[in-house]
Structures are given as C-alpha cells and as structure tokens.
Design a protein around this motif. Structure first.
Motif, PDB file in Angstrom:
ATOM      1  N   LEU A   1     207.348  57.571 108.773  1.00 53.06           N
ATOM      2  CA  LEU A   1     208.295  58.890 108.504  1.00 53.06           C
ATOM      3  C   LEU A   1     208.701  59.790 109.611  1.00 53.06           C
TER       4      LEU A   1
ATOM      5  N   VAL B   1     210.895  62.895 111.646  1.00 56.61           N
ATOM      6  CA  VAL B   1     211.314  64.244 111.683  1.00 56.61           C
ATOM      7  C   VAL B   1     212.130  64.634 112.813  1.00 56.61           C
TER       8      VAL B   1
ATOM      9  N   GLY C   1     213.931  69.850 111.657  1.00 60.93           N
ATOM     10  CA  GLY C   1     213.008  69.655 110.379  1.00 60.93           C
ATOM     11  C   GLY C   1     213.457  68.641 109.192  1.00 60.93           C
TER      12      GLY C   1
ATOM     13  N   ALA D   1     213.322  65.306 107.355  1.00 60.52           N
ATOM     14  CA  ALA D   1     212.617  64.358 107.385  1.00 60.52           C
ATOM     15  C   ALA D   1     213.198  63.184 106.421  1.00 60.52           C
TER      16      ALA D   1
ATOM     17  N   SER E   1     208.355  57.467 104.575  1.00 58.17           N
ATOM     18  CA  SER E   1     207.314  57.874 103.986  1.00 58.17           C
ATOM     19  C   SER E   1     206.301  56.931 104.601  1.00 58.17           C
TER      20      SER E   1
ATOM     21  N   GLU F   1     201.977  63.044 103.406  1.00 50.14           N
ATOM     22  CA  GLU F   1     203.245  63.287 104.215  1.00 50.14           C
ATOM     23  C   GLU F   1     203.305  64.933 104.850  1.00 50.14           C
ATOM     24  N   GLY F   2     202.704  65.865 103.939  1.00 42.67           N
ATOM     25  CA  GLY F   2     202.798  67.278 104.608  1.00 42.67           C
ATOM     26  C   GLY F   2     202.050  67.420 105.785  1.00 42.67           C
TER      27      GLY F   2
ATOM     28  N   TYR G   1     204.120  65.219 108.537  1.00 42.04           N
ATOM     29  CA  TYR G   1     205.150  66.252 108.878  1.00 42.04           C
ATOM     30  C   TYR G   1     205.037  67.133 109.937  1.00 42.04           C
ATOM     31  N   GLU G   2     203.645  67.888 109.902  1.00 42.58           N
ATOM     32  CA  GLU G   2     203.523  69.103 110.923  1.00 42.58           C
ATOM     33  C   GLU G   2     203.056  68.288 112.131  1.00 42.58           C
TER      34      GLU G   2
ATOM     35  N   CYS H   1     204.361  65.388 113.342  1.00 41.84           N
ATOM     36  CA  CYS H   1     205.631  65.387 113.950  1.00 41.84           C
ATOM     37  C   CYS H   1     206.339  66.485 114.596  1.00 41.84           C
ATOM     38  N   ARG H   2     206.266  67.135 114.037  1.00 43.89           N
ATOM     39  CA  ARG H   2     206.892  68.675 114.605  1.00 43.89           C
ATOM     40  C   ARG H   2     206.225  69.190 115.823  1.00 43.89           C
TER      41      ARG H   2
END
Length: 390
Positions: free
Chosen positions: A38, A40, A44, A46, A49, A56-57, A60-61, A63-64
């Motif tokens: 996944l 990002v 933001g 994305a 998977s 994923e959530g 995702y964070e 990655c940020r």
C-alpha cells in the motif's frame, strides 16, 4: 511494492514523494502474501492493499508519519483476543509490514525508481525481470536500504555496509528471481552466514506467465478473457486462418496461425506456462500433446468427452508417450462445476489451473478443514540455502 509498480512508476515520473508499506512476512491465515503493498503520497492519495481492509487505516497513518519524519518502520499486526476492537487481523493471522519513505533526495529513491521502471507494465510495455532487495530488520541505519538485482546478476544501489553483503544478497536475490519467487533472506552483516543477522526482503518482478490456448473455438474466446483477468499473457494458436482472427479474439495478446505442435516447438515456455488444448481433434491433439507432456510447463489440459479422452490416451501410447507423462495430462479439462456455456467452461478450466498452481483441492470450503490460502509448491532449500519463503 512491485505489485503496484505501474502506478508508483507514474508517481516517480510526476515527482511525487510517497511512502510504501510492504508485507514482509505472514503467519497463520493472512489475506495477502509478502510483497503486497500500500502506498500513500504527500497529498494523502492511497493505492494498493496490505490486508484486504483489516489494517489499512493504521498502515495509512504509518505511511503519513514516515513521509513526515523520513524514518522507515517495521510494524506487526495480528488479532487481539483481549480487545476484539484492536487494530488487527480478524482472520487470526499475523503480518509484518515494512514502511519505507521514498522522498526526493532520499538515498533509496533512485534504486526504487529503477526497480519500478523495470517492473512497470510488464513485458508488453518494455518491462523486464528484476528483483528489489530491501533490509527489513537489523541496524536502524540500514533498514529500508535497497538493492536492484537484474537477471544477469548485476545490481544497482547498495546497502552502504560491507561490500560482501551486497554481493551475497545479489547472488541469492538472483536465485529467487530465476524462480520468480518473493521471500526473505537471513544474512550476516558482512554477507556471511555468521554474525548479527539481517533480514532482507526480496521482491521478484517477472513477465506475466503464459497461457497458450490451442483451438480457435467459442470456448477459447471465453478462456482468453478469463486468462487475461488472471494476469496471463494469452496466445491463441490454430492452423485454420478463417477462425484464428483478431475479430474473434480481440483480447488475446497474440494470435498465431500455425499447426499447434509446430508452434509449440519454436515458442518459449517455462515452469509457469499453462497449455490448454481445446481442439479435440486427433490430428492436432496427438502431435501437440506428445510434445507438451514432455515440456517443463505448469499445466497441460485437453478438452473432450471421456470417450475422446480414452481414444486420445490410446493414440498417445502408440506414439510412445509413457504412463508417467500421461499422468500430467488434465483430461477432460477443468473442474466439475456442471459447466455448459463457454463462459462456465472457461471458469471450470481456470479454476483447475489456479488449484493446480496453488495446491488447492478443488473441494468446497464449507464444512472442510483444509486451509483457505495455499502457498503452493515450496522451492528446493538446496537451491537457496538461506531462503525463507513466506
């Protein structure tokens, strides 16, 4: 990350910064295998998977955060019995995720960019086989560093540690690449088998496997479509020019008008190739199957009734085909789905190919005690002594 190479290659070309989270190890019933990713970008956006939605959530964070601080991170996710609402995999599995920032000026960016350029678009878009090796665990200053290994053993980039480490990883990554495998290696910091071990993830990107469909019939048209859906490079071959046309097979990658066995003699196949013989005509089938059953391909299936199958076996034995070679033949082709239409028959054939490739049984999962996810045949450990394939 090479499973989303096309889009990431575009991001690199557009000058975007991004972080990519890659599955590096799995345990139990995990939905994605090592190499799944996944990514990002700085806005933001994305793509990809790592778990089919379970974590994923949280990823995702991560990655940020990696985009902000430039630090790679290794994180483990699994099911929590104490807290059913904790971030984890409700299927009961465990996955390890490596998050790597790929920003302008980062040492890893040129290596990642070269790997993405090699993998993007596959063979049809000029892509080539390549393996991307990244350090997953070890000293913090080495984590996330990358090496791009090509089929001839040459490599770009480096880990910035002992030169023996680069050479050893390149040699073992080439072995994985030759087999089309993604897996992890345990190697000492100086490239030896002793000393503090490093874990290295090797992702292989190879051209798509081939599916060759012999017999330009209506069933072949449906099989071409499902073959493309499964990611195969699909060729249709038939000796009859009136049937083997682009109009009849618009989605095929190649259409060849030639006697099937003559085409098979001159074309390239490998251990991932699926050969589907739909001609059910002895003058085509017998010389074709006599050759096909002696080639190192993944799958050989032939269409026809049980009576046709028995007659075909008799003719093949007369041509010198052994019982051991005949045991490789999937005939009548496909799984028992009760299929009648071309589309249903194509699904039956594709299901057998997938089951054969992954080691599945083909039985219903309901009420069964077999694994949902199969890893398929394991590589020979003697070929890659320190290999741990996940």
């Amino acid at each position: 990350m090479l499973d989303i190479a096309d889009e990431l290659h575009r991001w690199v070309g557009q000058g975007r910064d991004f972080a990519v989270a890659t599955v590096v190890a799995v345990g139990g019933s995990a939905p994605r295998q090592p190499g799944a990713a996944l990514a990002v970008d700085a806005d933001g956006t994305a793509i990809g998977s790592v778990s089919g939605g379970c974590v994923e959530g949280a990823v995702y964070e991560l990655c940020r955060q990696a985009l902000e601080d430039g630090e790679p991170v290794l994180e483990r996710f699994g099911y929590s019995d104490e807290d059913a609402f904790a971030v984890g995999l409700t299927c009961g599995g465990v996955i390890d995720i490596l998050v790597t920032p790929v920003r302008t000026g980062d040492p890893v960016r040129p290596v990642v960019a070269a790997a993405l350029a090699s993998a993007a678009g596959g063979e049809a878009a000029g892509g080539e086989a390549a393996a991307l090796a990244r350090i997953v665990s070890g000293p913090a200053e080495l984590r996330g560093r990358a090496l791009l290994v090509r089929p001839d053993g040459s490599y770009d980039g480096g880990f910035g540690a002992h030169p023996g480490l680069d050479r050893t990883v390149a040699a073992e990554a080439r072995a994985l690449l030759d087999a089309g495998l993604t897996g992890t290696l345990e190697i000492g910091e100086q490239g030896s088998r002793c000393g503090a071990p490093l874990t290295v993830l090797v992702e292989s990107s190879v051209p798509p496997p081939r599916m060759i469909v012999f017999g330009a019939i209506d069933f072949a048209s449906a099989l071409v479509r499902i073959g493309k859906f499964l990611g195969y490079h699909v060729t249709v071959c038939d000796a009859r020019p009136v049937f083997a046309t682009r109009t009849r097979f618009p989605e095929a990658d190649e259409i060849v008008v030639e006697w099937p066995h003559r085409y098979l003699e001159r074309t390239d196949v490998d251990a991932r190739t699926a050969l589907c013989v739909l001609t059910h005509d002895a003058k085509f089938d017998v010389p074709l199957l006599r050759l096909a059953l002696r080639l190192p391909v993944a799958y050989v299936g032939a269409m026809g009734s049980r009576r046709t199958h028995l007659d075909r076996e008799r003719r093949l034995r007369q041509e010198g085909v052994t019982d051991l070679e005949l045991a490789r033949l999937r005939s009548p082709i496909g799984l028992d789905l009760g299929a009648r239409t071309p589309e249903e028959t194509a699904l039956s054939i594709a299901s057998e190919i997938v089951a054969h490739r992954r080691g599945g049984t083909g039985v219903p999962l309901t009420g069964a005690h077999t694994p949902i996810h199969h890893d398929g045949p394991a590589p020979n450990p003697a070929d890659v002594p320190s290999l741990r394939v996940s």
